[in-house]
Design a protein around this motif. Structure first.
Motif, PDB file in Angstrom:
ATOM      1  N   THR A  70       0.874  -1.076  -0.092  1.00  0.00           N
ATOM      2  CA  THR A  70      -0.072  -0.050   0.085  1.00  0.00           C
ATOM      3  C   THR A  70       0.906   1.324   0.092  1.00  0.00           C
ATOM      4  O   THR A  70       2.109   1.204  -0.074  1.00  0.00           O
ATOM      5  N   SER A  71       0.184   2.644   0.076  1.00  0.00           N
ATOM      6  CA  SER A  71       0.981   3.715  -0.154  1.00  0.00           C
ATOM      7  C   SER A  71       2.049   3.903   0.858  1.00  0.00           C
ATOM      8  O   SER A  71       3.201   4.205   0.598  1.00  0.00           O
ATOM      9  N   ARG A  72       1.837   3.213   2.025  1.00  0.00           N
ATOM     10  CA  ARG A  72       2.960   3.451   3.229  1.00  0.00           C
ATOM     11  C   ARG A  72       4.205   2.656   2.842  1.00  0.00           C
ATOM     12  O   ARG A  72       5.286   2.907   3.361  1.00  0.00           O
ATOM     13  N   ILE A  75       6.225   5.010   1.030  1.00  0.00           N
ATOM     14  CA  ILE A  75       6.781   6.088   1.914  1.00  0.00           C
ATOM     15  C   ILE A  75       7.959   5.445   2.690  1.00  0.00           C
ATOM     16  O   ILE A  75       9.106   6.120   2.890  1.00  0.00           O
ATOM     17  N   PHE A  97      -1.136  12.364   8.746  1.00  0.00           N
ATOM     18  CA  PHE A  97      -0.035  11.702   7.843  1.00  0.00           C
ATOM     19  C   PHE A  97       1.231  12.213   8.037  1.00  0.00           C
ATOM     20  O   PHE A  97       2.348  11.553   7.829  1.00  0.00           O
ATOM     21  N   LEU A 100       2.642   9.925  10.504  1.00  0.00           N
ATOM     22  CA  LEU A 100       3.222   8.828   9.907  1.00  0.00           C
ATOM     23  C   LEU A 100       4.663   8.974   9.504  1.00  0.00           C
ATOM     24  O   LEU A 100       5.389   8.092   9.820  1.00  0.00           O
ATOM     25  N   VAL A 143       3.938  16.251   4.011  1.00  0.00           N
ATOM     26  CA  VAL A 143       2.600  15.792   3.238  1.00  0.00           C
ATOM     27  C   VAL A 143       2.063  16.644   2.012  1.00  0.00           C
ATOM     28  O   VAL A 143       2.099  17.933   2.698  1.00  0.00           O
ATOM     29  N   GLY A 145      -1.059  16.563   0.175  1.00  0.00           N
ATOM     30  CA  GLY A 145      -2.593  16.428   0.477  1.00  0.00           C
ATOM     31  C   GLY A 145      -2.959  15.779   1.717  1.00  0.00           C
ATOM     32  O   GLY A 145      -2.467  14.551   1.503  1.00  0.00           O
ATOM     33  N   THR A 147      -5.260  13.925   3.914  1.00  0.00           N
ATOM     34  CA  THR A 147      -6.828  13.673   3.834  1.00  0.00           C
ATOM     35  C   THR A 147      -7.420  13.640   5.152  1.00  0.00           C
ATOM     36  O   THR A 147      -8.605  13.683   5.138  1.00  0.00           O
ATOM     37  N   VAL A 174       0.391  10.851  -1.902  1.00  0.00           N
ATOM     38  CA  VAL A 174      -0.608  10.056  -2.181  1.00  0.00           C
ATOM     39  C   VAL A 174      -1.756  10.247  -2.307  1.00  0.00           C
ATOM     40  O   VAL A 174      -2.651   9.758  -3.107  1.00  0.00           O
ATOM     41  N   ALA A 175      -2.511  11.498  -1.720  1.00  0.00           N
ATOM     42  CA  ALA A 175      -3.929  11.770  -1.986  1.00  0.00           C
ATOM     43  C   ALA A 175      -3.936  12.792  -3.448  1.00  0.00           C
ATOM     44  O   ALA A 175      -4.947  12.884  -3.730  1.00  0.00           O
ATOM     45  N   GLN A 197      -4.856   4.018  -4.828  1.00  0.00           N
ATOM     46  CA  GLN A 197      -6.469   3.804  -4.617  1.00  0.00           C
ATOM     47  C   GLN A 197      -7.225   5.082  -4.495  1.00  0.00           C
ATOM     48  O   GLN A 197      -8.379   5.146  -3.868  1.00  0.00           O
TER      49      GLN A 197
END
Ligand SMILES: Cc1ncc(COP(=O)(O)O)c(C=O)c1O
Length: 410
Positions: A70-72, A75, A97, A100, A143, A145, A147, A174-175, A197
């Motif tokens: 997944t996106s992480r 990252i 995020f 994160l 980051v 964007g 979310t 990601v967003a 996604q």
């Protein structure tokens, strides 16, 4: 033995900040036969995916490829490969995020310094640049964007300031990737991580990344150190300077994506088909028209919600076009509204995290989900559900306001 029913997921209207609905073309692409990962037909698909990713990221970087996961995973791959223990990493945080990035950077042994902005707002570029000059970091991670709060951080000035001071900047896009401009080269971003996604409307499970030769140099220098260390026994104490992860080591991943095709992991064939098709769809639409489409539907949605009398969360001047946050009216059970939207209308919107839990709903208008049909369905359904919950909305206005926006556009 217990029998299990056929897989039969309900068709949903997904208006969350991800995952979102997937274009049927992408779903079809995922059903094609598997190819071996060194089959020339497959390596051609890999190369085409890289080419299309360069367009998506608006970059001439050699390296633009997906990390499986997944996106992480994207990252983590970038952060673990770039950050050496002891590196100073500045992380401006304005939502979930950012934390994160902090957590991952700490795990890499970085000396992390943060600056924080109250949720709902973003930094003025000068605030970040002042922090850069005060802290003198090796790396800035930020980051684009958020979310969690529905805000977008302008990056052009921060990117230029980092380049001027020879600091690396790593960006979580990601967003935003595929829905909002992300100008990797023009904004002088050294590494950018995207998601599948959200605005690309591909299922979750891959993370497209890009990075330039400044990043590659640091990654390869570590690889040299690693090779040197392997030849020495016992391993010296400085062993911690090598990349801890094998799976997420960019130096190994790029060897696999290079013409040398050095074996690393087994590529996720069906996900690669999906990503390639998602990219083809995005580029066929054209990046600029695609960004305009996201803005149009955002405008219609915002107009409709406003006409209903709902209140928006956050500073409007830095609103993320693909996520709209609304305050849950005082005393209302936000989860009951979400459940009724799902049960009665098959529409999913998102709740929120941390300090915003129970305070706001988040509506995503991303990729294939970002359509006139979805916006109009949601406005009609939300009005009905709020009325059912005895909320005093201005009935009958929301759809008209959104239709006005669409009529103007014709
Ligand atoms: C801005 C941002 N960054 C990172 C992530 C993490 O992505 P994933 O859940 O695909 O690992 C998300 C997911 O929602 C996100 O919105």
């Amino acid at each position: 033995m217990k029998t299990y029913g056929d897989l039969n997921p309900s068709p949903r209207t997904i208006l969350t900040p991800g995952p979102v609905e997937v274009d049927p073309r992408v779903l079809r692409a995922m059903s094609f036969p598997i190819l071996g990962q060194f089959d020339p037909e497959f390596t051609t698909l890999m190369n085409e995916t890289m080419e299309m990713l360069r367009h998506l990221f608006q970059t001439h970087n050699q390296w633009a490829y997906p990390v499986d996961g997944t996106s992480r995973s994207g990252i983590e791959a970038v952060l673990t490969s770039v950050i050496e223990p002891g590196d100073k990493v500045l992380i401006p945080i304005y939502g979930r995020f950012g934390y994160l990035l902090w957590e991952i950077a700490e795990r890499c042994g970085a000396e992390v310094v943060t600056i924080e902005k109250e949720w709902g707002r973003v930094f003025d570029s000068s605030e970040v640049i002042e922090a850069i000059d005060r802290e003198k970091p090796d790396i800035v991670a930020i980051v684009h964007g958020e979310t969690s709060t529905g805000r977008i951080q302008p990056l052009a000035d921060i990117g230029a300031a980092c380049r001027e001071r020879d600091i690396l900047i790593i960006v979580d896009a990601v967003a935003t990737i595929g829905g909002v401009d992300v100008k990797t080269d023009e904004w002088m971003l050294d590494a950018v991580i995207g998601g599948t996604q959200k605005c690309l409307s591909v299922p979750s499970g891959m993370s497209p990344i890009t990075y330039n030769d400044r990043v590659e140099k640091k990654v390869l220098r570590r690889k040299k150190i690693e090779r040197g260390l392997r030849d020495q026994t016992p391993a010296p104490a400085s062993m911690g300077r090598t990349v801890q992860s094998n799976y997420l080591d960019l130096s190994q991943l790029q060897d696999y994506w290079s013409p040398a095709r050095l074996n690393h992991h087994t590529e996720a064939t069906s996900m690669l088909y999906a990503l390639r098709e998602g990219l083809r769809i995005a580029l066929q639409e054209g990046l600029e028209p695609r960004f305009q489409r996201h803005l149009l539907h955002e405008r219609a949605l915002v107009s409709g919600l406003e006409a209903m009398g709902l209140t928006f969360y956050g500073d409007a001047s830095c609103k993320l076009p693909v996520v709209t946050c609304i305050e849950i009216p005082e005393g209302l059970d936000g989860e009951s509204v979400r459940s009724m939207l799902l049960d009665a209308f098959g529409i999913e919107i998102a709740s929120s995290f941390g300090p915003l839990k129970g305070r706001i709903w988040r509506i995503g208008t991303m990729g294939y989900s970002c359509s006139r049909k979805n916006v109009l369905h949601l406005l009609g359904a939300l009005e009905a559900v709020l009325l059912r919950h005895q909320v005093d909305v201005r009935a009958g206005r929301a759809l008209q306001a959104a239709l006005d926006i669409y009529a103007d556009k014709k």
